[in-house]
Design a protein around this motif. Structure first.
Motif, PDB file in Angstrom:
ATOM      1  N   LYS A  16       0.839  -1.201   0.000  1.00 56.36           N
ATOM      2  CA  LYS A  16       0.000   0.000   0.000  1.00 56.36           C
ATOM      3  C   LYS A  16       0.874   1.252   0.000  1.00 56.36           C
ATOM      4  CE  LYS A  16      -2.923   2.776   2.981  1.00 56.36           C
ATOM      5  NZ  LYS A  16      -3.415   2.961   4.357  1.00 56.36           N
ATOM      6  N   ALA A  17       1.984   1.197   0.748  1.00 53.23           N
ATOM      7  CA  ALA A  17       2.894   2.345   0.820  1.00 53.23           C
ATOM      8  C   ALA A  17       3.444   2.699  -0.556  1.00 53.23           C
ATOM      9  CB  ALA A  17       4.042   2.048   1.780  1.00 53.23           C
ATOM     10  N   ALA A  18       3.599   1.700  -1.425  1.00 55.21           N
ATOM     11  CA  ALA A  18       4.103   1.969  -2.778  1.00 55.21           C
ATOM     12  C   ALA A  18       3.118   2.834  -3.556  1.00 55.21           C
ATOM     13  CB  ALA A  18       4.344   0.651  -3.512  1.00 55.21           C
ATOM     14  N   LEU A  19       1.841   2.560  -3.400  1.00 54.20           N
ATOM     15  CA  LEU A  19       0.818   3.344  -4.098  1.00 54.20           C
ATOM     16  C   LEU A  19       0.720   4.754  -3.520  1.00 54.20           C
ATOM     17  CD1 LEU A  19      -1.972   0.593  -4.297  1.00 54.20           C
ATOM     18  CD2 LEU A  19      -0.026   0.963  -5.820  1.00 54.20           C
ATOM     19  N   GLU A  20       0.954   4.855  -2.211  1.00 57.90           N
ATOM     20  CA  GLU A  20       0.886   6.171  -1.577  1.00 57.90           C
ATOM     21  C   GLU A  20       2.037   7.068  -2.024  1.00 57.90           C
ATOM     22  OE1 GLU A  20      -0.085   8.124   2.770  1.00 57.90           O
ATOM     23  OE2 GLU A  20       1.072   6.258   2.733  1.00 57.90           O
ATOM     24  N   VAL A  21       3.261   6.507  -2.098  1.00 56.16           N
ATOM     25  CA  VAL A  21       4.393   7.355  -2.500  1.00 56.16           C
ATOM     26  C   VAL A  21       4.278   7.777  -3.965  1.00 56.16           C
ATOM     27  CG1 VAL A  21       6.026   6.557  -0.753  1.00 56.16           C
ATOM     28  CG2 VAL A  21       5.865   5.327  -2.918  1.00 56.16           C
ATOM     29  N   ILE A 149      15.742  14.185  -1.502  1.00 61.18           N
ATOM     30  CA  ILE A 149      15.124  12.907  -1.161  1.00 61.18           C
ATOM     31  C   ILE A 149      14.091  13.143  -0.068  1.00 61.18           C
ATOM     32  CG2 ILE A 149      15.484  10.568  -0.282  1.00 61.18           C
ATOM     33  CD1 ILE A 149      18.282  10.678  -1.409  1.00 61.18           C
ATOM     34  N   ILE A 150      12.889  12.645  -0.310  1.00 58.19           N
ATOM     35  CA  ILE A 150      11.775  12.837   0.626  1.00 58.19           C
ATOM     36  C   ILE A 150      11.327  11.480   1.154  1.00 58.19           C
ATOM     37  CG2 ILE A 150       9.382  13.593   0.861  1.00 58.19           C
ATOM     38  CD1 ILE A 150       9.938  15.645  -1.311  1.00 58.19           C
ATOM     39  N   GLY A 151      11.258  11.377   2.473  1.00 55.02           N
ATOM     40  CA  GLY A 151      10.683  10.197   3.110  1.00 55.02           C
ATOM     41  C   GLY A 151       9.273  10.528   3.560  1.00 55.02           C
ATOM     42  N   LEU A 152       8.286   9.975   2.881  1.00 52.85           N
ATOM     43  CA  LEU A 152       6.886  10.292   3.170  1.00 52.85           C
ATOM     44  C   LEU A 152       6.395   9.495   4.371  1.00 52.85           C
ATOM     45  CD1 LEU A 152       4.237  11.720   2.281  1.00 52.85           C
ATOM     46  CD2 LEU A 152       3.746   9.686   0.904  1.00 52.85           C
ATOM     47  N   SER A 153       5.851  10.187   5.340  1.00 53.82           N
ATOM     48  CA  SER A 153       5.289   9.522   6.512  1.00 53.82           C
ATOM     49  C   SER A 153       4.121   8.640   6.091  1.00 53.82           C
ATOM     50  CB  SER A 153       4.811  10.564   7.527  1.00 53.82           C
ATOM     51  OG  SER A 153       4.351   9.944   8.703  1.00 53.82           O
ATOM     52  N   ASN A 154       4.119   7.408   6.545  1.00 54.14           N
ATOM     53  CA  ASN A 154       3.096   6.449   6.133  1.00 54.14           C
ATOM     54  C   ASN A 154       1.689   6.926   6.484  1.00 54.14           C
ATOM     55  OD1 ASN A 154       5.112   4.794   5.201  1.00 54.14           O
ATOM     56  ND2 ASN A 154       5.096   3.432   6.973  1.00 54.14           N
ATOM     57  N   ASN A 155       0.788   6.757   5.548  1.00 50.97           N
ATOM     58  CA  ASN A 155      -0.628   7.047   5.750  1.00 50.97           C
ATOM     59  C   ASN A 155      -0.906   8.534   5.966  1.00 50.97           C
ATOM     60  OD1 ASN A 155      -3.174   5.819   5.703  1.00 50.97           O
ATOM     61  ND2 ASN A 155      -3.360   5.888   7.914  1.00 50.97           N
ATOM     62  N   SER A 156       0.000   9.393   5.533  1.00 53.74           N
ATOM     63  CA  SER A 156      -0.200  10.832   5.708  1.00 53.74           C
ATOM     64  C   SER A 156      -0.825  11.488   4.481  1.00 53.74           C
ATOM     65  CB  SER A 156       1.132  11.521   6.011  1.00 53.74           C
ATOM     66  OG  SER A 156       2.047  11.341   4.945  1.00 53.74           O
ATOM     67  N   PHE A 157      -0.550  10.955   3.304  1.00 49.68           N
ATOM     68  CA  PHE A 157      -1.043  11.570   2.072  1.00 49.68           C
ATOM     69  C   PHE A 157      -2.238  10.821   1.497  1.00 49.68           C
ATOM     70  CE2 PHE A 157      -0.937  12.602  -2.503  1.00 49.68           C
ATOM     71  CZ  PHE A 157      -0.870  13.982  -2.440  1.00 49.68           C
ATOM     72  N   GLY A 158      -2.251   9.506   1.673  1.00 50.50           N
ATOM     73  CA  GLY A 158      -3.356   8.700   1.161  1.00 50.50           C
ATOM     74  C   GLY A 158      -3.140   8.273  -0.283  1.00 50.50           C
ATOM     75  N   LEU A 159      -4.072   7.493  -0.784  1.00 50.67           N
ATOM     76  CA  LEU A 159      -4.014   6.998  -2.160  1.00 50.67           C
ATOM     77  C   LEU A 159      -4.878   7.880  -3.050  1.00 50.67           C
ATOM     78  CD1 LEU A 159      -4.361   3.142  -1.594  1.00 50.67           C
ATOM     79  CD2 LEU A 159      -2.343   4.592  -1.376  1.00 50.67           C
ATOM     80  N   VAL A 160      -4.289   8.368  -4.130  1.00 55.89           N
ATOM     81  CA  VAL A 160      -5.012   9.219  -5.070  1.00 55.89           C
ATOM     82  C   VAL A 160      -4.916   8.583  -6.460  1.00 55.89           C
ATOM     83  CG1 VAL A 160      -5.234  11.510  -6.079  1.00 55.89           C
ATOM     84  CG2 VAL A 160      -4.421  11.262  -3.720  1.00 55.89           C
ATOM     85  N   GLU A 161      -6.039   8.118  -6.948  1.00 54.42           N
ATOM     86  CA  GLU A 161      -6.022   7.439  -8.241  1.00 54.42           C
ATOM     87  C   GLU A 161      -5.901   8.442  -9.388  1.00 54.42           C
ATOM     88  OE1 GLU A 161      -8.825   4.387  -8.976  1.00 54.42           O
ATOM     89  OE2 GLU A 161      -8.823   3.647  -6.913  1.00 54.42           O
ATOM     90  N   SER A 162      -5.274   7.976 -10.464  1.00 56.80           N
ATOM     91  CA  SER A 162      -5.045   8.799 -11.643  1.00 56.80           C
ATOM     92  C   SER A 162      -5.576   8.060 -12.860  1.00 56.80           C
ATOM     93  CB  SER A 162      -3.549   9.087 -11.788  1.00 56.80           C
ATOM     94  OG  SER A 162      -3.272   9.727 -13.002  1.00 56.80           O
ATOM     95  N   GLU A 163      -5.846   8.797 -13.904  1.00 57.98           N
ATOM     96  CA  GLU A 163      -6.377   8.174 -15.113  1.00 57.98           C
ATOM     97  C   GLU A 163      -5.269   7.801 -16.100  1.00 57.98           C
ATOM     98  OE1 GLU A 163      -9.243  10.785 -16.787  1.00 57.98           O
ATOM     99  OE2 GLU A 163     -10.697  10.512 -15.160  1.00 57.98           O
ATOM    100  N   GLY A 164      -4.026   8.010 -15.724  1.00 59.95           N
ATOM    101  CA  GLY A 164      -2.915   7.744 -16.631  1.00 59.95           C
ATOM    102  C   GLY A 164      -2.557   6.274 -16.708  1.00 59.95           C
ATOM    103  N   THR A 165      -1.633   5.969 -17.590  1.00 59.91           N
ATOM    104  CA  THR A 165      -1.097   4.620 -17.736  1.00 59.91           C
ATOM    105  C   THR A 165       0.424   4.696 -17.650  1.00 59.91           C
ATOM    106  OG1 THR A 165      -1.034   4.827 -20.151  1.00 59.91           O
ATOM    107  CG2 THR A 165      -3.009   3.826 -19.169  1.00 59.91           C
ATOM    108  N   ALA A 166       1.031   3.572 -17.337  1.00 60.91           N
ATOM    109  CA  ALA A 166       2.483   3.538 -17.182  1.00 60.91           C
ATOM    110  C   ALA A 166       3.108   2.568 -18.176  1.00 60.91           C
ATOM    111  CB  ALA A 166       2.845   3.136 -15.759  1.00 60.91           C
ATOM    112  N   SER A 167       4.156   3.021 -18.830  1.00 60.66           N
ATOM    113  CA  SER A 167       4.948   2.114 -19.655  1.00 60.66           C
ATOM    114  C   SER A 167       5.928   1.390 -18.740  1.00 60.66           C
ATOM    115  CB  SER A 167       5.714   2.885 -20.728  1.00 60.66           C
ATOM    116  OG  SER A 167       6.621   3.800 -20.145  1.00 60.66           O
ATOM    117  N   VAL A 168       6.266   0.160 -19.066  1.00 62.51           N
ATOM    118  CA  VAL A 168       7.152  -0.645 -18.232  1.00 62.51           C
ATOM    119  C   VAL A 168       8.426  -0.956 -19.008  1.00 62.51           C
ATOM    120  CG1 VAL A 168       7.424  -2.779 -16.922  1.00 62.51           C
ATOM    121  CG2 VAL A 168       5.183  -1.660 -17.024  1.00 62.51           C
TER     122      VAL A 168
END
Length: 320
Positions: A16-21, A149-168
């Motif tokens: 979940k933290a990966a999606l938040e960052v 370099i920013i260390g984001l405090s867990n559960n502070s920003f939340g999950l925000v969905e986007s309409e974009g897509t990612a190339s891999v």
């Protein structure tokens, strides 16, 4: 020049933290007029990061990275940052990220700010808000280095969905000699982890003995929560030390933290203070935890908790 994000995974699954960052990095990218590139190590379904703002994913697949090693993981992130020309690198506040972030900072000659709570108030100068003094105060910190370099405090920003897509894209960094070998990692299985839990149910010496821990587990099962304990409980051997939360144990930043039979020593409160809502159940109305809690129940846990479980089960059944 993109924003680089290190996205953590476990057993191939993104945390979940990966999606938040990634969500957080997208907010910075929008401010700076750039895009987000994520680094994923031995993770599956990484294209899902596009749903939260990543436009590109550097996918690293290497058996040598099967177990976390701060030096090698930091090298991967450092190489990715240089490869992308990233001026901002975002990591979570997990134990692993706090371990590797200073190493990345040294490699990139970057300024590192931990426990960041919000998107930058300004990107020129680059200023972020971070918690300080075990969440009793906040500091507005300006980062003056070229790379940040920013260390984001867990559960502070939340999950925000986007309409974009990612190339891999496959990314094959050169791995340095570490000098450290991880022999084995022992973890609890089939349980919600404290770090990823939205809800944590924690017990203290008020439970009177390990034979009564079913009360904590039953409530946690109903809520889909992780279980935790105070330091005295783990010291007594009632619960494993991996469940000990507090300043000297694991930090908790859940949406809901329920403390049952925990008086609230200052070290415990310091480690759970980042939780958004804190509830305490204790027979002692003078327990320190009541001063820090959002909600409190003065009562016997052996009477209150079973009733709470039944009410929650009835509520869930009615709304199924």
């Amino acid at each position: 020049m993109s924003i680089l994000v290190y996205t953590e995974s476990e057993n191939g699954k993104l945390k979940k933290a990966a999606l938040e960052v990634v969500s957080y990095a997208k907010a910075i990218a929008d401010q700076m007029g750039t895009s987000v590139t994520a680094v994923a190590i031995n993770a599956e379904n990484v294209e899902a990061l596009g749903n939260y703002g990543a436009s590109k994913v550097l996918s690293v697949t290497n058996d040598a990275l099967g177990k976390f090693n701060a030096k090698t993981y930091a090298s991967v992130i450092e190489q990715a940052a240089k490869n992308e020309g990233a001026k901002v690198v975002v990591v979570s506040s997990s134990a692993d990220s706090k371990y590797l972030a200073p190493l990345v900072a040294v490699g990139l000659d970057a300024g590192y700010v931990s426990n960041v709570m919000e998107a930058p108030s300004s990107v020129s100068p680059f200023t972020v808000k971070r918690s300080a003094f075990t969440n009793k105060a906040f500091a507005n910190t300006e980062i003056t280095t070229d790379v940040k370099i920013i260390g984001l405090s867990n559960n502070s920003f939340g999950l925000v969905e986007s309409e974009g897509t990612a190339s891999v894209e496959d990314f094959a960094p050169t791995l340095p000699e570490s000098g450290v070998s991880v022999v084995s990692v022992d973890k609890a299985t089939d349980k919600v982890t404290i770090a990823d839990a939205e809800v944590v149910v924690s017990g203290g010496r008020g439970l009177k003995g390990p034979e009564n821990w079913g009360l904590i587990e039953d409530l946690a099962d109903v809520l889909g929560a992780a279980t935790a304990c105070s330091k005295p409980v783990s010291d007594l051997g009632w619960r494993p030390h991996g469940e000990h939360v507090g300043q000297t144990g694991k930090p908790v930043a859940s949406n809901l933290y329920i403390a049952i039979g925990i008086s609230g020593a200052i070290q415990h409160l310091a480690g759970v203070n980042s939780s958004k809502v804190k509830v305490v159940i204790n027979t002692d109305p003078e327990a320190p935890f009541f001063k820090a809690a959002d909600y409190g129940v003065v009562g016997d846990a052996f009477e209150v908790v079973p009733q709470l479980i039944e009410k929650l089960k009835a509520f869930k059944a009615a709304n199924a």
